[in-house]
Design an enzyme around this catalytic site. Structure first.
Site, mmCIF file in Angstrom:
data_model
loop_
_atom_site.group_PDB
_atom_site.id
_atom_site.type_symbol
_atom_site.label_atom_id
_atom_site.label_comp_id
_atom_site.label_asym_id
_atom_site.label_seq_id
_atom_site.Cartn_x
_atom_site.Cartn_y
_atom_site.Cartn_z
ATOM 1 N N ASP A 63 -21.909 -36.484 -27.667
ATOM 2 C CA ASP A 63 -22.806 -35.540 -27.004
ATOM 3 C C ASP A 63 -24.215 -35.616 -27.591
ATOM 4 O O ASP A 63 -24.391 -35.700 -28.807
ATOM 5 C CB ASP A 63 -22.241 -34.133 -27.205
ATOM 6 C CG ASP A 63 -22.990 -33.082 -26.419
ATOM 7 O OD1 ASP A 63 -22.778 -33.005 -25.204
ATOM 8 O OD2 ASP A 63 -23.790 -32.340 -27.032
ATOM 9 N N GLU A 111 -24.027 -40.199 -25.013
ATOM 10 C CA GLU A 111 -24.823 -39.498 -23.998
ATOM 11 C C GLU A 111 -26.273 -39.592 -24.452
ATOM 12 O O GLU A 111 -26.696 -38.914 -25.378
ATOM 13 C CB GLU A 111 -24.411 -38.026 -23.884
ATOM 14 C CG GLU A 111 -25.143 -37.335 -22.740
ATOM 15 C CD GLU A 111 -25.340 -35.828 -22.924
ATOM 16 O OE1 GLU A 111 -25.620 -35.164 -21.931
ATOM 17 O OE2 GLU A 111 -25.257 -35.326 -24.058
HETATM 18 C C1 GLC Z 1 -24.757 -32.183 -23.533
HETATM 19 C C2 GLC Z 1 -23.625 -31.622 -22.709
HETATM 20 C C3 GLC Z 1 -24.019 -30.275 -22.202
HETATM 21 C C4 GLC Z 1 -24.292 -29.376 -23.382
HETATM 22 C C5 GLC Z 1 -25.313 -29.978 -24.333
HETATM 23 C C6 GLC Z 1 -25.301 -29.290 -25.662
HETATM 24 O O1 GLC Z 1 -25.878 -32.459 -22.776
HETATM 25 O O2 GLC Z 1 -23.278 -32.514 -21.689
HETATM 26 O O3 GLC Z 1 -23.042 -29.704 -21.371
HETATM 27 O O4 GLC Z 1 -24.767 -28.125 -22.938
HETATM 28 O O5 GLC Z 1 -25.062 -31.328 -24.594
HETATM 29 O O6 GLC Z 1 -24.150 -29.605 -26.378
#
Ligand code: GLC
Length: 528
Positions: A205, A256
């Site tokens: 994440d 991500e």
């Molecule tokens: C990422 C996740 C999202 C979350 C954020 C903070 O972007 O996909 O859902 O709110 O991180 O952890």
């Protein structure tokens, strides 16, 4: 568990994202859980996906839908137990489906024991694990920086002892200090914990945010950013790669990484770092042939430079569902361009979503499917004000609840067998034609299209090698071949176009007009 390109599975997999609160409820409390996922594993097997990416299922106060983790080595009771999670991993493997878990390294929950200890005593060593700082101004009552948070809020909260702590997201998600060796050691141990339980991959994440410039400069255009994409973050992922490489089997690290500069993005995919990363370029792109072709070229080019597989994503738990996006006049997506409530033509959006499925499932690389995408679900924009749960809602006036609505499985009215209780977010009654059961026997349904496309992708030799070449048919048509015998043609013009010379039609996203492809329709062809 076969792969389509002969290389490791993560280079070409079809990966299905489960958002566990909304997949299926096994214990009748209105919230999805592991029991529900186990019951519906057959749906995923029939769909033909190679892997499941499980959004966070750990103990969490749910201040950010589970992305505020209080304990990475257990399961939240609302979802089940660790033993059930282990059983699910085994059952998925037995069904030929790999498992990816979601690790959130940038921050933890304010209910995590580390943060509780840090808050309880200004002299506690745990303070060093976070970003505690004195405030500015005479009384220290001004935040240490003016950084804006990822949800557009402020990024510092003051504690009763007067110090401030940093949180790029909500105050319930304090940022960890990745300059501290204990933080690095803890996360390597967490990776091992899940690899030891047989998981095949880790989704990381907010992967580019971990490091911060300790001098805490303000964000100034054209100077290095103080908390995004700092060079030192690559050392973290090199260390993680050593962990994943120490396990047998192909364990994958998938980041991500939201980043506009493709070269910086590709740095995360160098051979000793992450195996793959989510490519959001096409997701944000308008439904426009020139822009889409540029996006695809940009993506393939950036990945080729580091020898990494491209990834294709149309939707996830953070963005407006693409049936809705593609049904609007403005078909782009950006967190900063709130289109909520603008008119949507769902029929058009659905037609385009069907065509987009054939596009994303035939481009070289791995493809992600967000739960409900295979049912053609649209964004629920009619959630009553007081039922919104996403912390982004209050801060931005745009929330992510509309794409997180529980899935419709069967029946004619909510809760559509998602649960026996009232679901945690309301389902639109109009979803009755979109339940998995309603679509299952209907060859013209979105579900049947996804099933056929994924099955063909597995069998189709042309889709196994990673090469792709454009065919120039028409300026507003995207056409490409994969190998000598396979082609995909997507008509983005507003008039039908003739099918190119071919041997047979493998699949069409919608009815053809004789031997012409109508607008917003895609076909897969066997070429001569
Ligand atoms: C990422 C996740 C999202 C979350 C954020 C903070 O972007 O996909 O859902 O709110 O991180 O952890």
């Amino acid at each position: 568990m076969s792969t389509t390109d002969g290389g490791p599975w993560w280079r070409s997999a079809v990966i299905y994202q489960v958002y566990p609160r909304s997949f299926a409820d096994g214990n009748g409390d209105g919230v999805g859980d592991i029991g529900g996922i186990r019951t519906h594993l057959g749906h995923l097997r029939e769909l033909g996906v190679d892997a499941i990416w499980m959004s966070p299922w750990y103990p969490s106060p749910m201040a950010d839908g589970g992305y505020d983790v209080a304990d990475f080595r257990d399961i939240d009771p609302v979802f089940g137990t660790l033993a059930e999670a282990e059983t699910l991993i085994e059952e998925a493997h037995a069904a030929g489906i790999r498992m990816i878990v979601d690790i959130v390294p940038n921050h933890i929950s304010s209910e995590h024991p580390w943060f509780k200890a840090a808050l309880a005593d200004p002299a506690a060593p745990e303070r060093e694990l976070f970003w505690f700082r004195p405030g500015r101004g005479e009384n220290g009552d001004q935040m240490p920086t003016d950084w804006r948070g990822e949800f557009d809020g402020t990024t510092w909260t003051r504690t009763p002892d007067g110090a401030w702590y940093l949180h790029l997201f909500t105050p319930e998600q304090p940022d960890l200090n990745w300059d501290h060796p204990a933080v690095r050691a803890e996360f390597e141990s967490i990776l091992r914990f899940w690899f030891d339980r047989g998981v095949d991959g880790i989704r990381i994440d907010s992967a580019a945010l971990l490091l911060k410039d300790p001098t805490l400069p303000e964000v100034v255009a054209d100077t290095p950013h103080p908390f995004q994409d700092l060079d030192g973050v690559h050392d973290v992922y090199r260390a993680w790669r050593r962990v994943s490489d120490s396990y047998a089997g192909d364990r994958a690290l998938i980041g991500e990484v939201w980043m506009p500069e493709v070269e910086r993005f590709a740095n995360y995919l160098r051979p000793d770092e992450l195996h793959a990363a989510f490519n959001f370029d096409l997701l944000g792109c308008a439904w426009d042939p020139t822009l889409m072709r540029e996006s695809i070229d940009r993506t393939l080019h950036a990945h080729a430079a580091v020898g990494a597989p491209a990834t294709w994503v149309l939707s996830n738990h953070d963005v407006t569902r693409h049936v809705t996006r593609y049904g609007r006049e403005d078909t782009t997506f950006s967190f900063h361009n709130n289109l909520d409530g603008t008119p949507v033509d769902l029929e058009l959006g659905t037609r385009r979503a069907r065509a987009a499925a054939l596009l994303s499932l035939s481009l070289p690389g791995a493809t992600y499917i967000y739960q409900g995408e295979e049912l053609g679900l649209w964004e629920n924009e009619a959630i009553p004000e007081d039922q919104h749960q996403d912390p982004m809602w209050a801060r931005r006036g745009h929330g992510r609840d509309g794409c997180r609505v529980p899935l419709p499985w069967s029946g004619d009215e909510p809760p559509f067998a998602f649960s026996t209780a009232t679901p945690w977010l309301p389902q639109p009654p109009d979803w009755k034609g979109l339940t998995a059961q309603a679509q299952s026997g209907d060859p013209s349904s979105m579900l049947s299209l996804y099933r056929s496309a994924i099955a063909l992708r597995r069998d189709e030799l042309g889709l196994h090698d990673s090469a792709m070449a454009w065919i120039d048919l028409h300026p507003q048509v995207l056409a490409y071949c994969r190998g000598a015998a396979f082609a995909c043609v997507l008509n983005l013009s507003d008039a039908p176009v003739a099918l190119p010379d071919h041997e047979s039609l493998l699949l069409a996203s919608g009815p053809l007009d004789g031997d012409r492809i109508p607008p917003d329709t895609a076909v897969w062809l066997r070429m001569r």
